[in-house]
Design an enzyme around this catalytic site. Sequence first.
Site, short mmCIF file in Angstrom:
data_model
loop_
_atom_site.label_atom_id
_atom_site.label_comp_id
_atom_site.label_asym_id
_atom_site.label_seq_id
_atom_site.Cartn_x
_atom_site.Cartn_y
_atom_site.Cartn_z
N ASP A 161 -10.69 3.66 1.14
CA ASP A 161 -11.19 3.08 2.39
C ASP A 161 -12.11 4.05 3.13
O ASP A 161 -13.14 3.65 3.69
CB ASP A 161 -10.01 2.71 3.31
CG ASP A 161 -9.47 1.32 3.00
OD1 ASP A 161 -10.17 0.54 2.33
OD2 ASP A 161 -8.33 1.03 3.42
N LYS B 261 0.81 -1.23 0.00
CA LYS B 261 0.00 0.00 0.00
C LYS B 261 0.85 1.28 0.00
O LYS B 261 0.46 2.29 -0.59
CB LYS B 261 -0.95 0.00 1.19
CG LYS B 261 -2.10 -0.99 1.01
CD LYS B 261 -3.06 -0.88 2.16
CE LYS B 261 -4.36 -1.59 1.83
NZ LYS B 261 -5.44 -1.20 2.73
P1 NAP Z 1 -3.12 -2.11 11.83
O1 NAP Z 1 -2.56 -0.97 11.07
O2 NAP Z 1 -2.28 -3.31 12.11
O3 NAP Z 1 -3.67 -1.54 13.24
C1 NAP Z 1 -4.20 -2.42 14.21
C2 NAP Z 1 -4.82 -1.60 15.35
O4 NAP Z 1 -5.40 -2.52 16.29
C3 NAP Z 1 -3.80 -0.75 16.13
O5 NAP Z 1 -4.43 0.43 16.57
C4 NAP Z 1 -3.48 -1.68 17.30
O6 NAP Z 1 -3.01 -1.01 18.44
C5 NAP Z 1 -4.84 -2.27 17.59
N1 NAP Z 1 -4.75 -3.51 18.35
C6 NAP Z 1 -4.31 -4.71 17.92
N2 NAP Z 1 -4.36 -5.62 18.93
C7 NAP Z 1 -4.83 -4.94 20.02
C8 NAP Z 1 -5.10 -5.30 21.38
N3 NAP Z 1 -4.90 -6.57 21.81
N4 NAP Z 1 -5.60 -4.36 22.23
C9 NAP Z 1 -5.82 -3.10 21.79
N5 NAP Z 1 -5.57 -2.69 20.51
C10 NAP Z 1 -5.08 -3.60 19.65
O7 NAP Z 1 -4.43 -2.69 11.11
P2 NAP Z 1 -5.49 -1.89 10.20
O8 NAP Z 1 -5.12 -2.04 8.78
O9 NAP Z 1 -5.67 -0.54 10.78
O10 NAP Z 1 -6.80 -2.78 10.41
C11 NAP Z 1 -7.47 -2.81 11.66
C12 NAP Z 1 -8.75 -3.63 11.57
O11 NAP Z 1 -9.65 -3.04 10.63
C13 NAP Z 1 -8.52 -5.07 11.07
O12 NAP Z 1 -9.38 -5.89 11.81
C14 NAP Z 1 -8.94 -5.03 9.62
O13 NAP Z 1 -9.43 -6.27 9.15
C15 NAP Z 1 -10.08 -4.01 9.70
N6 NAP Z 1 -10.30 -3.33 8.40
C16 NAP Z 1 -11.54 -3.45 7.84
C17 NAP Z 1 -11.80 -2.82 6.66
C18 NAP Z 1 -13.17 -2.96 6.04
O14 NAP Z 1 -13.30 -2.71 4.84
N7 NAP Z 1 -14.19 -3.29 6.81
C19 NAP Z 1 -10.81 -2.04 6.02
C20 NAP Z 1 -9.56 -1.92 6.64
C21 NAP Z 1 -9.32 -2.59 7.84
P3 NAP Z 1 -1.42 -0.73 18.65
O15 NAP Z 1 -1.11 0.50 17.84
O16 NAP Z 1 -1.30 -0.51 20.11
O17 NAP Z 1 -0.71 -1.96 18.16
#
Ligand code: NAP
Length: 272
Positions: free
Chosen positions: A104, A68
């Site tokens: 997004d 990305k």
């Molecule tokens: P990312 O960049 O890896 O960020 C993950 C986030 O989750 C960070 O804020 C992280 O906190 C937090 N996190 C992970 N484990 C945690 C825990 N045990 N306790 C508290 N916070 C925790 O991932 P992303 O790309 O932003 O995606 C995040 C979610 O959104 C995923 O589930 C993904 O599938 C979903 N998503 C959905 C769509 C859709 O179209 N519906 C689109 C994009 C993403 P830290 O910073 O502290 O690690």
Amino acid sequence: MSLFPQAAVIGHPIGHSKSPRIHRYWLEKYQIQGDYIRLDVPPDLFGRSLEMLASIGFRGANVTIPHKEAALAAADHVSERACLIGAANTLIFQDNEIIADNTDGHGFLANLREKAPAWKPGSALVLGAGGAARAVIVALAEAGVAQILLANRTPSRAEALAHALPAPIETIAWEAIPARLKDADLLVNTTSLGMTGQPPLEIDLAPLPSHAVVTDLVYAPLMTDLLKRARARDLHVVDGLGMLLHQAAPGFEAWFGTMPEVDDALREKVLK
Ligand code: NAP
């Protein structure tokens, strides 16, 4: 431009991607003679794969992890929202140039507006500060949300995001969430908590105002523990599947010439 329009999703790995199902559903629905394929491309071959696809007439591509940021760097033109988010998920090949966009935030807002039509931009509490949070916050600010409370497990990531984005963000400690829920018209989970295989997001939703909308970006499972508890409180809930479907629409329009509709049959097809 080739007569047979083609586009791809490029990632590494790519087996999990639902994009082919979405785009092929629309190609069939609108009776467009074209194709959408998935390509597993390692990072060192990403740039060459774009050149190759453009040279054989592909109209563009979706890009997913881990490309990305590289997609942004490879582009000749970058949309303002992709620039703010710092990542692209949609590339359009046009006149020997690459245009990069990030859809997004569009997907997030389109889903919210479709499934919670009474929602009005007021204040929002966003949980998480990863890539998805950036897109959500840019979209919320664009929609006119006046106050965005942002909580993340790792506070420095939330603060970095607040500095980087031109949005009315107030970072709050994870522990402060219960006390600030009463200020939120919209609660958004952008963390991976609640996803299949991850722990649930354990927050007592009692202080949320009764008009609040609760939405989760997680869509596997569709009805997360957070959404179940919000529904038990009679709050309006919006699941994350619609965001995935709506984010695909601008790319389809650019490559295949029709702005597609997100309908229930597509939701079912993608959930299968
Ligand atoms: P990312 O960049 O890896 O960020 C993950 C986030 O989750 C960070 O804020 C992280 O906190 C937090 N996190 C992970 N484990 C945690 C825990 N045990 N306790 C508290 N916070 C925790 O991932 P992303 O790309 O932003 O995606 C995040 C979610 O959104 C995923 O589930 C993904 O599938 C979903 N998503 C959905 C769509 C859709 O179209 N519906 C689109 C994009 C993403 P830290 O910073 O502290 O690690």
